[in-house]
Design a protein around this motif. Structure first.
Motif, PDB file in Angstrom:
ATOM      1  N   HIS A 232       7.108 -39.907 -78.194  1.00 24.33           N
ATOM      2  CA  HIS A 232       7.247 -39.625 -79.620  1.00 24.33           C
ATOM      3  C   HIS A 232       6.427 -40.634 -80.410  1.00 24.33           C
ATOM      4  N   GLU A 233       5.932 -40.223 -81.583  1.00 19.04           N
ATOM      5  CA  GLU A 233       5.179 -41.132 -82.439  1.00 19.04           C
ATOM      6  C   GLU A 233       5.972 -41.404 -83.705  1.00 19.04           C
ATOM      7  N   LEU A 234       6.108 -42.697 -84.022  1.00 20.66           N
ATOM      8  CA  LEU A 234       6.857 -43.140 -85.194  1.00 20.66           C
ATOM      9  C   LEU A 234       5.937 -43.965 -86.076  1.00 20.66           C
ATOM     10  N   CYS A 235       5.896 -43.646 -87.360  1.00 20.56           N
ATOM     11  CA  CYS A 235       5.035 -44.346 -88.306  1.00 20.56           C
ATOM     12  C   CYS A 235       5.800 -45.495 -88.950  1.00 20.56           C
ATOM     13  N   ALA A 236       5.129 -46.653 -89.033  1.00 19.92           N
ATOM     14  CA  ALA A 236       5.749 -47.844 -89.600  1.00 19.92           C
ATOM     15  C   ALA A 236       4.765 -48.516 -90.560  1.00 19.92           C
ATOM     16  N   PRO A 237       5.285 -49.235 -91.567  1.00 21.57           N
ATOM     17  CA  PRO A 237       4.403 -49.922 -92.504  1.00 21.57           C
ATOM     18  C   PRO A 237       3.778 -51.163 -91.857  1.00 21.57           C
ATOM     19  N   PRO A 238       2.457 -51.320 -91.938  1.00 22.45           N
ATOM     20  CA  PRO A 238       1.798 -52.431 -91.244  1.00 22.45           C
ATOM     21  C   PRO A 238       2.124 -53.808 -91.811  1.00 22.45           C
ATOM     22  N   ASP A 239       2.663 -53.873 -93.006  1.00 19.88           N
ATOM     23  CA  ASP A 239       2.918 -55.179 -93.639  1.00 19.88           C
ATOM     24  C   ASP A 239       4.324 -55.725 -93.381  1.00 19.88           C
ATOM     25  N   GLN A 240       5.137 -55.038 -92.612  1.00 13.94           N
ATOM     26  CA  GLN A 240       6.495 -55.494 -92.345  1.00 13.94           C
ATOM     27  C   GLN A 240       6.513 -56.496 -91.190  1.00 13.94           C
ATOM     28  N   PRO A 241       7.310 -57.567 -91.282  1.00 14.31           N
ATOM     29  CA  PRO A 241       7.371 -58.562 -90.205  1.00 14.31           C
ATOM     30  C   PRO A 241       7.805 -57.975 -88.859  1.00 14.31           C
ATOM     31  N   TRP A 242       8.722 -57.031 -88.859  1.00 11.48           N
ATOM     32  CA  TRP A 242       9.192 -56.476 -87.590  1.00 11.48           C
ATOM     33  C   TRP A 242       8.100 -55.680 -86.884  1.00 11.48           C
TER      34      TRP A 242
ATOM     35  N   LEU B  52      -2.007 -43.150 -96.553  1.00 11.78           N
ATOM     36  CA  LEU B  52      -0.948 -44.126 -96.363  1.00 11.78           C
ATOM     37  C   LEU B  52      -1.267 -44.954 -95.118  1.00 11.78           C
ATOM     38  N   PRO B  53      -1.504 -46.267 -95.278  1.00  9.55           N
ATOM     39  CA  PRO B  53      -1.762 -47.078 -94.087  1.00  9.55           C
ATOM     40  C   PRO B  53      -0.488 -47.181 -93.248  1.00  9.55           C
ATOM     41  N   ALA B  54      -0.663 -47.135 -91.938  1.00  8.08           N
ATOM     42  CA  ALA B  54       0.505 -47.162 -91.063  1.00  8.08           C
ATOM     43  C   ALA B  54       0.122 -47.656 -89.679  1.00  8.08           C
ATOM     44  N   VAL B  55       1.144 -48.115 -88.960  1.00  3.83           N
ATOM     45  CA  VAL B  55       1.037 -48.378 -87.538  1.00  3.83           C
ATOM     46  C   VAL B  55       1.844 -47.279 -86.862  1.00  3.83           C
ATOM     47  N   VAL B  56       1.220 -46.587 -85.936  1.00 10.50           N
ATOM     48  CA  VAL B  56       1.908 -45.517 -85.218  1.00 10.50           C
ATOM     49  C   VAL B  56       2.335 -46.065 -83.865  1.00 10.50           C
ATOM     50  N   PHE B  57       3.636 -46.131 -83.660  1.00 15.53           N
ATOM     51  CA  PHE B  57       4.180 -46.577 -82.382  1.00 15.53           C
ATOM     52  C   PHE B  57       4.466 -45.354 -81.520  1.00 15.53           C
ATOM     53  N   THR B  58       4.041 -45.415 -80.270  1.00  9.60           N
ATOM     54  CA  THR B  58       4.356 -44.357 -79.309  1.00  9.60           C
ATOM     55  C   THR B  58       5.509 -44.843 -78.452  1.00  9.60           C
ATOM     56  N   THR B  59       6.564 -44.044 -78.382  1.00 10.41           N
ATOM     57  CA  THR B  59       7.751 -44.444 -77.629  1.00 10.41           C
ATOM     58  C   THR B  59       7.560 -44.144 -76.143  1.00 10.41           C
TER      59      THR B  59
ATOM     60  N   ARG C 163       5.917 -48.224 -76.253  1.00  9.27           N
ATOM     61  CA  ARG C 163       4.987 -48.513 -75.160  1.00  9.27           C
ATOM     62  C   ARG C 163       3.555 -48.720 -75.643  1.00  9.27           C
ATOM     63  N   ALA C 164       3.208 -48.250 -76.856  1.00  6.81           N
ATOM     64  CA  ALA C 164       1.844 -48.388 -77.361  1.00  6.81           C
ATOM     65  C   ALA C 164       1.857 -48.308 -78.884  1.00  6.81           C
ATOM     66  N   TYR C 165       0.720 -48.679 -79.475  1.00  2.29           N
ATOM     67  CA  TYR C 165       0.578 -48.593 -80.926  1.00  2.29           C
ATOM     68  C   TYR C 165      -0.884 -48.346 -81.279  1.00  2.29           C
ATOM     69  N   ARG C 166      -1.079 -47.863 -82.504  1.00  2.00           N
ATOM     70  CA  ARG C 166      -2.424 -47.714 -83.060  1.00  2.00           C
ATOM     71  C   ARG C 166      -2.326 -47.783 -84.575  1.00  2.00           C
ATOM     72  N   TYR C 167      -3.423 -48.179 -85.199  1.00  5.17           N
ATOM     73  CA  TYR C 167      -3.469 -48.298 -86.652  1.00  5.17           C
ATOM     74  C   TYR C 167      -4.072 -47.040 -87.265  1.00  5.17           C
ATOM     75  N   LEU C 168      -3.538 -46.634 -88.395  1.00 13.04           N
ATOM     76  CA  LEU C 168      -4.126 -45.599 -89.235  1.00 13.04           C
ATOM     77  C   LEU C 168      -4.313 -46.228 -90.616  1.00 13.04           C
ATOM     78  N   LEU C 169      -5.556 -46.391 -91.033  1.00 14.34           N
ATOM     79  CA  LEU C 169      -5.850 -47.141 -92.248  1.00 14.34           C
ATOM     80  C   LEU C 169      -6.482 -46.254 -93.320  1.00 14.34           C
ATOM     81  N   LEU C 170      -6.535 -46.774 -94.530  1.00 13.34           N
ATOM     82  CA  LEU C 170      -7.151 -46.048 -95.634  1.00 13.34           C
ATOM     83  C   LEU C 170      -8.611 -45.740 -95.336  1.00 13.34           C
ATOM     84  N   LYS C 171      -9.310 -46.689 -94.712  1.00 13.89           N
ATOM     85  CA  LYS C 171     -10.729 -46.474 -94.417  1.00 13.89           C
ATOM     86  C   LYS C 171     -10.940 -45.365 -93.380  1.00 13.89           C
TER      87      LYS C 171
END
Length: 102
Positions: free
Chosen positions: A70-80, A59-66, A46-54
């Motif tokens: 629940h929050e799930l961390c995903a790699p920002p460079d993946q096509p999916w 570890l850079p990540a996109v956090v998806f909120t279900t 339902r939502a997302y936010r970025y967590l970056l090195l800066k």
């Protein structure tokens, strides 16, 4: 000798007290320790936010909120990950456009 020990203790406590303030906006609790490589079904998100090195994360990540919060961390460079973000933006734009009645 006691004065040196007391001084060292005072400096150590000062460093411990000040060091969290130097870390920036994100605390360690806000950062992802790992990311999932398995695609997350878009209908769960339902939502997302970025967590970056800066931001202070290691570890850079996109956090998806279900849908259930629940929050799930995903790699920002993946096509999916990009596909999910585009879908969320598209759905958000669709909801924010007012319906025109004639």
């Amino acid at each position: 000798m006691a004065f040196q020990t007391a001084s060292l203790l005072a400096v150590s406590l000062l460093i411990l007290w000040v060091s969290p303030a130097l870390g920036g906006a994100n605390d360690a609790e806000d950062c992802c320790l790992s990311v999932t490589q398995r695609p997350i079904p878009v209908f769960l998100v339902r939502a997302y936010r970025y967590l970056l090195l800066k931001d202070g994360c290691r570890l850079p990540a996109v956090v998806f909120t279900t849908q259930r919060g629940h929050e799930l961390c995903a790699p920002p460079d993946q096509p999916w990950v990009g596909r999910i973000i585009r879908r969320l933006k598209k759905n958000s734009a669709r909801r924010s456009v007012p319906a025109v009645t004639l």
